[in-house]
Design an enzyme around this catalytic site. Sequence first.
Site, PDB file in Angstrom:
ATOM      1  NE  ARG A   1      -6.026   3.250  -7.381  1.00 50.18           N
ATOM      2  CZ  ARG A   1      -6.120   4.413  -6.908  1.00 50.18           C
ATOM      3  NH1 ARG A   1      -5.543   5.371  -7.639  1.00 50.18           N
ATOM      4  NH2 ARG A   1      -6.230   4.788  -5.505  1.00 50.18           N
TER       5      ARG A   1
ATOM      6  CG  HIS B   1     -10.988   4.310  -2.824  1.00 47.72           C
ATOM      7  ND1 HIS B   1      -9.545   3.415  -2.580  1.00 47.72           N
ATOM      8  CD2 HIS B   1     -10.138   5.372  -3.017  1.00 47.72           C
ATOM      9  CE1 HIS B   1      -8.433   3.878  -2.912  1.00 47.72           C
ATOM     10  NE2 HIS B   1      -8.854   5.155  -3.010  1.00 47.72           N
TER      11      HIS B   1
ATOM     12  CD  GLN C   1      -8.927   7.699   0.624  1.00 51.65           C
ATOM     13  OE1 GLN C   1      -8.221   7.703  -0.282  1.00 51.65           O
ATOM     14  NE2 GLN C   1      -8.879   8.535   1.806  1.00 51.65           N
TER      15      GLN C   1
ATOM     16  CG  ASP D   1     -13.795  11.868  -4.737  1.00 51.55           C
ATOM     17  OD1 ASP D   1     -12.564  12.246  -4.892  1.00 51.55           O
ATOM     18  OD2 ASP D   1     -13.994  10.613  -4.881  1.00 51.55           O
TER      19      ASP D   1
ATOM     20  CB  CYS E   1     -10.150  10.338  -0.936  1.00 56.21           C
ATOM     21  SG  CYS E   1     -10.896  10.644  -2.440  1.00 56.21           S
TER      22      CYS E   1
ATOM     23  NE  ARG F   1      -5.456   5.391   1.419  1.00 60.31           N
ATOM     24  CZ  ARG F   1      -5.565   5.372  -0.028  1.00 60.31           C
ATOM     25  NH1 ARG F   1      -5.455   6.135  -0.732  1.00 60.31           N
ATOM     26  NH2 ARG F   1      -5.885   4.145  -0.437  1.00 60.31           N
TER      27      ARG F   1
HETATM   28  N1   CP Z   1      -6.976   8.874  -2.520  1.00 59.45           N
HETATM   29  C1   CP Z   1      -6.224   8.245  -3.328  1.00 59.45           C
HETATM   30  O1   CP Z   1      -6.704   6.963  -3.531  1.00 59.45           O
HETATM   31  O2   CP Z   1      -5.253   8.659  -4.166  1.00 59.45           O
HETATM   32  P1   CP Z   1      -4.430   8.081  -5.317  1.00 59.45           P
HETATM   33  O3   CP Z   1      -5.438   7.870  -6.518  1.00 59.45           O
HETATM   34  O4   CP Z   1      -3.406   9.071  -5.471  1.00 59.45           O
HETATM   35  O5   CP Z   1      -4.002   6.711  -4.858  1.00 59.45           O
HETATM   36  N1  NVA Z   2     -13.466   8.891  -7.027  1.00 62.47           N
HETATM   37  C1  NVA Z   2     -12.100   8.967  -7.344  1.00 62.47           C
HETATM   38  C2  NVA Z   2     -11.315   8.566  -6.111  1.00 62.47           C
HETATM   39  C3  NVA Z   2      -9.575   8.850  -6.661  1.00 62.47           C
HETATM   40  C4  NVA Z   2      -8.958   8.353  -5.499  1.00 62.47           C
HETATM   41  C5  NVA Z   2     -11.614   8.179  -8.527  1.00 62.47           C
HETATM   42  O1  NVA Z   2     -12.276   7.185  -8.607  1.00 62.47           O
HETATM   43  O2  NVA Z   2     -11.065   8.878  -9.599  1.00 62.47           O
END
Ligand code: CP
Ligand code: NVA
Length: 309
Positions: A108, A135, A138, A227, A267, A293
């Site tokens: 990540r 993502h 997700q 989101d 999400c 997930r």
């Molecule tokens: N939805 C998601 O990816 O959550 P986290 O940021 O907690 O991993």
């Molecule tokens: N769009 C959000 C998703 C988090 C899971 C971010 O990037 O923060």
Amino acid sequence: MKHFINLKDIPSKDLRNIIIDAKKRKKLRKNLNTLEPDNGSPLKGKMLVQMFEKASIRTRISFYLAIKQLGGGTLTLKSNELHLGQGGETIADTAKIISTYADGFMLRTDNDKKIDDFKKYLTIPIINGLSPSSHPTQVISDIFTIEEIKKKQVSKLNICWIGDSNNVLNSLIAASVKFSFRLSIGCPKKFEPKKKVKNWVKKNNKKIYIYNDPKKAAYNADVIFSDKVISLNDNVNKRSKIKQFQKFKIKKSLFKNTNKGCIFLHCLPRGDEVDEEVFLGKNSHVWQQALNRVHVQKSILLYCFGKLR
Ligand code: CP
Ligand code: NVA
């Protein structure tokens, strides 16, 4: 060797196979406890390293459980604990070391280029666990959740996104092309998807429908997604952006002109882009979405390890 970096670069057939596998596996482990392995422990002895440059609860725990249930193990690292994160080692050397100790790498990151750089030097598969531009783990899981709840292929449904044109939406757009579903997007003009993304859709002879009015976007929807307005990588004037999204807040009234049984997905984590009444209401399936997930990460891992049945 198969990587899982962007949905747009993965053949539709492979994405469909991941969903089919996840469905079978979820059903088969109905009576098993959280840490009990799936029958046959298909990733027995395999090690996944996960590295986070940004916060996470769901991705982190679901990958932990996923590899565990497949018979393997994981180590979770924070980038600032490594020499790499402190500027004391290159990506090339770090990637070689990770490839020496582990069988898979999940990253990540706040920099898309880092994924490409790691990919270049790793000799093991890499999974994108969220980047500024996408993502994918997700969204493939969300397609699984939609089909599980609606008991229909997603290609027969109208999917609607109300919110920012962020990483999750980019992956949803890629999914709309790969799985051939109708996607309508409701957002302020200034926050529409980037030209590059729209051009990719066009190049693939597909269409997305963009409205600067949430009601129009939600018309006849079977699923409404949202989101946070401010994503982790968003370096904007937060107050001003949130203000511009005010009329896009998801309220119960938005479901008036949707199709019957329209569901709400998010999400997580959430901000205040959705009313509590909707988020905790009967149309919302956000907890089931989060749980799924685990099931889908497992099939993603099997795909990357060349073990998808
Ligand atoms: N939805 C998601 O990816 O959550 P986290 O940021 O907690 O991993
Ligand atoms: N769009 C959000 C998703 C988090 C899971 C971010 O990037 O923060």
